[in-house]
Design a protein around this motif. Structure first.
Motif, PDB file in Angstrom:
ATOM      1  N   GLY A 216       0.829  -1.211   0.000  1.00  0.00           N
ATOM      2  CA  GLY A 216       0.000   0.000   0.000  1.00  0.00           C
ATOM      3  C   GLY A 216       0.859   1.255   0.000  1.00  0.00           C
ATOM      4  N   ARG A 217       1.885   1.235   0.854  1.00  0.00           N
ATOM      5  CA  ARG A 217       2.786   2.401   0.908  1.00  0.00           C
ATOM      6  C   ARG A 217       3.558   2.552  -0.406  1.00  0.00           C
ATOM      7  NH1 ARG A 217       2.670   1.656   6.513  1.00  0.00           N
ATOM      8  NH2 ARG A 217       3.969  -0.189   6.616  1.00  0.00           N
ATOM      9  N   ALA A 218       4.051   1.429  -0.927  1.00  0.00           N
ATOM     10  CA  ALA A 218       4.838   1.485  -2.168  1.00  0.00           C
ATOM     11  C   ALA A 218       3.981   1.988  -3.327  1.00  0.00           C
ATOM     12  CB  ALA A 218       5.389   0.093  -2.485  1.00  0.00           C
ATOM     13  N   MET A 219       2.707   1.602  -3.328  1.00  0.00           N
ATOM     14  CA  MET A 219       1.850   2.004  -4.453  1.00  0.00           C
ATOM     15  C   MET A 219       1.472   3.482  -4.386  1.00  0.00           C
ATOM     16  SD  MET A 219      -0.319  -1.506  -4.801  1.00  0.00           S
ATOM     17  CE  MET A 219      -1.592  -0.878  -5.887  1.00  0.00           C
ATOM     18  N   THR A 220       1.489   4.049  -3.191  1.00  0.00           N
ATOM     19  CA  THR A 220       1.259   5.494  -3.087  1.00  0.00           C
ATOM     20  C   THR A 220       2.400   6.236  -3.768  1.00  0.00           C
ATOM     21  OG1 THR A 220       0.102   5.175  -1.015  1.00  0.00           O
ATOM     22  CG2 THR A 220       0.888   7.389  -1.451  1.00  0.00           C
ATOM     23  N   SER A 221       3.639   5.810  -3.512  1.00  0.00           N
ATOM     24  CA  SER A 221       4.793   6.444  -4.182  1.00  0.00           C
ATOM     25  C   SER A 221       4.761   6.160  -5.675  1.00  0.00           C
ATOM     26  CB  SER A 221       6.110   5.900  -3.629  1.00  0.00           C
ATOM     27  OG  SER A 221       6.117   5.991  -2.248  1.00  0.00           O
ATOM     28  N   LEU A 222       4.387   4.946  -6.020  1.00  0.00           N
ATOM     29  CA  LEU A 222       4.387   4.539  -7.427  1.00  0.00           C
ATOM     30  C   LEU A 222       3.396   5.376  -8.252  1.00  0.00           C
ATOM     31  CD1 LEU A 222       5.571   2.457  -9.403  1.00  0.00           C
ATOM     32  CD2 LEU A 222       3.732   0.882  -8.720  1.00  0.00           C
ATOM     33  N   ARG A 223       2.291   5.774  -7.593  1.00  0.00           N
ATOM     34  CA  ARG A 223       1.289   6.584  -8.297  1.00  0.00           C
ATOM     35  C   ARG A 223       1.938   7.840  -8.878  1.00  0.00           C
ATOM     36  NH1 ARG A 223      -2.543   8.160  -4.155  1.00  0.00           N
ATOM     37  NH2 ARG A 223      -3.393   6.074  -4.380  1.00  0.00           N
ATOM     38  N   TYR A 224       2.771   8.483  -8.063  1.00  0.00           N
ATOM     39  CA  TYR A 224       3.423   9.715  -8.532  1.00  0.00           C
ATOM     40  C   TYR A 224       4.443   9.428  -9.619  1.00  0.00           C
ATOM     41  CZ  TYR A 224       0.979  11.887  -4.717  1.00  0.00           C
ATOM     42  OH  TYR A 224      -0.020  12.336  -3.914  1.00  0.00           O
ATOM     43  N   VAL A 225       5.127   8.329  -9.501  1.00  0.00           N
ATOM     44  CA  VAL A 225       6.111   7.957 -10.533  1.00  0.00           C
ATOM     45  C   VAL A 225       5.397   7.715 -11.861  1.00  0.00           C
ATOM     46  CG1 VAL A 225       7.782   6.183 -11.238  1.00  0.00           C
ATOM     47  CG2 VAL A 225       7.695   6.947  -8.838  1.00  0.00           C
ATOM     48  N   LEU A 226       4.312   6.951 -11.824  1.00  0.00           N
ATOM     49  CA  LEU A 226       3.619   6.571 -13.059  1.00  0.00           C
ATOM     50  C   LEU A 226       2.917   7.768 -13.709  1.00  0.00           C
ATOM     51  CD1 LEU A 226       2.133   3.079 -12.111  1.00  0.00           C
ATOM     52  CD2 LEU A 226       4.277   3.598 -13.264  1.00  0.00           C
ATOM     53  N   LYS A 227       2.445   8.699 -12.870  1.00  0.00           N
ATOM     54  CA  LYS A 227       1.762   9.880 -13.430  1.00  0.00           C
ATOM     55  C   LYS A 227       2.707  10.718 -14.282  1.00  0.00           C
ATOM     56  CE  LYS A 227      -1.970  10.975 -10.178  1.00  0.00           C
ATOM     57  NZ  LYS A 227      -2.320  11.834  -9.036  1.00  0.00           N
ATOM     58  N   ARG A 228       3.992  10.611 -14.004  1.00  0.00           N
ATOM     59  CA  ARG A 228       4.980  11.398 -14.736  1.00  0.00           C
ATOM     60  C   ARG A 228       5.540  10.656 -15.953  1.00  0.00           C
ATOM     61  NH1 ARG A 228       4.146  13.027 -10.069  1.00  0.00           N
ATOM     62  NH2 ARG A 228       4.571  15.127  -9.309  1.00  0.00           N
ATOM     63  N   LYS A 229       5.060   9.477 -16.200  1.00  0.00           N
ATOM     64  CA  LYS A 229       5.563   8.697 -17.335  1.00  0.00           C
ATOM     65  C   LYS A 229       4.600   8.794 -18.511  1.00  0.00           C
ATOM     66  CE  LYS A 229       8.384   5.316 -14.962  1.00  0.00           C
ATOM     67  NZ  LYS A 229       9.615   5.830 -15.551  1.00  0.00           N
ATOM     68  N   ALA A 230       5.162   8.641 -19.719  1.00  0.00           N
ATOM     69  CA  ALA A 230       4.299   8.541 -20.896  1.00  0.00           C
ATOM     70  C   ALA A 230       3.498   7.252 -20.753  1.00  0.00           C
ATOM     71  CB  ALA A 230       5.157   8.512 -22.157  1.00  0.00           C
ATOM     72  N   PRO A 231       2.177   7.298 -20.966  1.00  0.00           N
ATOM     73  CA  PRO A 231       1.339   6.106 -20.770  1.00  0.00           C
ATOM     74  C   PRO A 231       1.847   4.873 -21.517  1.00  0.00           C
ATOM     75  CG  PRO A 231      -0.035   8.029 -21.083  1.00  0.00           C
ATOM     76  CD  PRO A 231       1.365   8.500 -21.310  1.00  0.00           C
ATOM     77  N   SER A 232       2.419   5.082 -22.697  1.00  0.00           N
ATOM     78  CA  SER A 232       2.856   3.923 -23.495  1.00  0.00           C
ATOM     79  C   SER A 232       4.048   3.194 -22.852  1.00  0.00           C
ATOM     80  CB  SER A 232       3.236   4.375 -24.905  1.00  0.00           C
ATOM     81  OG  SER A 232       4.305   5.296 -24.829  1.00  0.00           O
ATOM     82  N   THR A 233       4.736   3.877 -21.931  1.00  0.00           N
ATOM     83  CA  THR A 233       5.928   3.251 -21.333  1.00  0.00           C
ATOM     84  C   THR A 233       5.604   2.498 -20.032  1.00  0.00           C
ATOM     85  OG1 THR A 233       6.494   5.190 -19.978  1.00  0.00           O
ATOM     86  CG2 THR A 233       7.388   5.132 -22.226  1.00  0.00           C
ATOM     87  N   ILE A 234       4.391   2.685 -19.532  1.00  0.00           N
ATOM     88  CA  ILE A 234       4.051   2.121 -18.220  1.00  0.00           C
ATOM     89  C   ILE A 234       4.086   0.582 -18.199  1.00  0.00           C
ATOM     90  CG2 ILE A 234       2.151   1.902 -16.541  1.00  0.00           C
ATOM     91  CD1 ILE A 234       1.666   4.909 -16.926  1.00  0.00           C
ATOM     92  N   PRO A 235       3.498  -0.092 -19.225  1.00  0.00           N
ATOM     93  CA  PRO A 235       3.548  -1.575 -19.166  1.00  0.00           C
ATOM     94  C   PRO A 235       4.972  -2.115 -19.096  1.00  0.00           C
ATOM     95  CG  PRO A 235       1.999  -0.841 -20.845  1.00  0.00           C
ATOM     96  CD  PRO A 235       2.725   0.382 -20.375  1.00  0.00           C
ATOM     97  N   THR A 236       5.876  -1.532 -19.899  1.00  0.00           N
ATOM     98  CA  THR A 236       7.266  -2.005 -19.896  1.00  0.00           C
ATOM     99  C   THR A 236       7.937  -1.707 -18.565  1.00  0.00           C
ATOM    100  OG1 THR A 236       7.326  -1.489 -22.239  1.00  0.00           O
ATOM    101  CG2 THR A 236       9.447  -1.902 -21.182  1.00  0.00           C
ATOM    102  N   TYR A 237       7.660  -0.529 -18.017  1.00  0.00           N
ATOM    103  CA  TYR A 237       8.258  -0.164 -16.731  1.00  0.00           C
ATOM    104  C   TYR A 237       7.856  -1.168 -15.645  1.00  0.00           C
ATOM    105  CZ  TYR A 237       9.025   2.314 -12.351  1.00  0.00           C
ATOM    106  OH  TYR A 237       9.414   2.630 -11.062  1.00  0.00           O
TER     107      TYR A 237
END
Ligand SMILES: [Zn+2]
Length: 275
Positions: A216-237
């Motif tokens: 839960g804690r890790a996914m809160t941080s991850l939300r901010y990381v993913l919001k800053r990524k191009a959507p097309s790169t998220i699956p690979t990341y």
């Protein structure tokens, strides 16, 4: 649930060191029990390697004398674990054998856990193979648990190694905010005893809750990381994180979390951003 190299210490030498500084009367009492301790250690090791700790019931009534039982228990509480006693170096050596608690594979080692409790098995109070490095939470959760059969024997890090195959998995709950829950999925190669033991271990140490909270804690941080990524790169990341984690430890909660996230199209396609 990580394996740990079994300590290269004999039950006899550890016992001898524990009783070395006792008063003559106590020492004589404990010296008379030395052979029983060595035999109990041999029986314990044979039983631990054949998942038969429940068959050691006869050790619970040996010795029958209460004063003997008290002194055997003090070998741990007042000698092995005592910072001012020469046996303490054994305690510290056993403790540092595991960096992370092998029972939860998450928190730091802080203490030693008796695989079979000293309160019920005083002959095993300072037997090295019965002393497992552990965090305080796991030590408290297990408390005086005494197996009734093969199925309720928690994993013993010196005797059980399930680190090679993946058995820890997670699933995404696809409602905002996203979260994951963890579960045990046994590999086909496991027999029913090992399967039951791992489920028991998972439940005994509250691992679904522990890992769920961490995720839960890790996914809160991850939300901010993913919001800053191009959507097309998220699956690979997410897949790279899952694959990298699997290489390092296929049963780390982070590995299972990233695998679950990488396979959820709901999460990848914007579920991650919902709060
Ligand atoms: Zn632990």
């Amino acid at each position: 649930m990580r394996p740990v190299q079994a300590p290269d210490l004999s039950a006899r030498e550890v016992y001898a060191l524990c009783i070395s500084k006792t008063l003559p009367k106590v020492k004589a009492r404990l010296k008379a029990l030395e052979e029983d301790v060595v035999k109990a250690a041999d029986k314990f090791e044979a039983a631990a390697s054949t998942v038969a700790l429940h068959a050691l019931a006869e050790l619970k009534t040996n010795p029958s004398d209460e004063a003997d039982r008290v002194q055997l228990t003090k070998n741990y509480t007042q000698r092995l674990a005592n910072k001012d006693h020469p046996a303490r170096e054994i305690y510290d050596e056993l403790k540092i054998a595991g960096r992370l608690c092998p029972l939860c594979a998450h928190r730091d080692v802080e203490t030693l856990d008796h695989q079979l409790p000293k309160s019920l098995y005083p002959l095993l109070a300072v037997v090295p193979s019965n002393l497992v490095p552990a965090c305080r939470s796991c030590n408290t959760l297990k408390s005086d648990a005494d197996p009734k059969g093969s199925f309720d024997q928690t994993l013993h890090p010196y005797f059980d190694d399930i680190s090679k195959e993946q058995w820890l998995f997670a699933r995404v709950h696809e409602v905002a905010p996203a979260c994951v829950s963890f579960y045990v999925k046994p590999p086909e190669s496991w027999d029913e005893v090992l399967t039951a033991r791992v489920h028991w271990h998972f439940q005994m140490f509250g691992l679904a809750e522990l890992y769920g909270n961490q995720a839960g804690r890790a996914m809160t941080s991850l939300r901010y990381v993913l919001k800053r990524k191009a959507p097309s790169t998220i699956p690979t990341y997410l897949k790279d994180e899952a694959d990298g984690g699997a290489d390092e430890d296929p049963n780390a909660w982070k590995t299972a979390m990233f695998q679950a996230l990488a396979s959820s199209s709901w999460y990848i396609n914007g579920g991650f951003a919902l709060e």
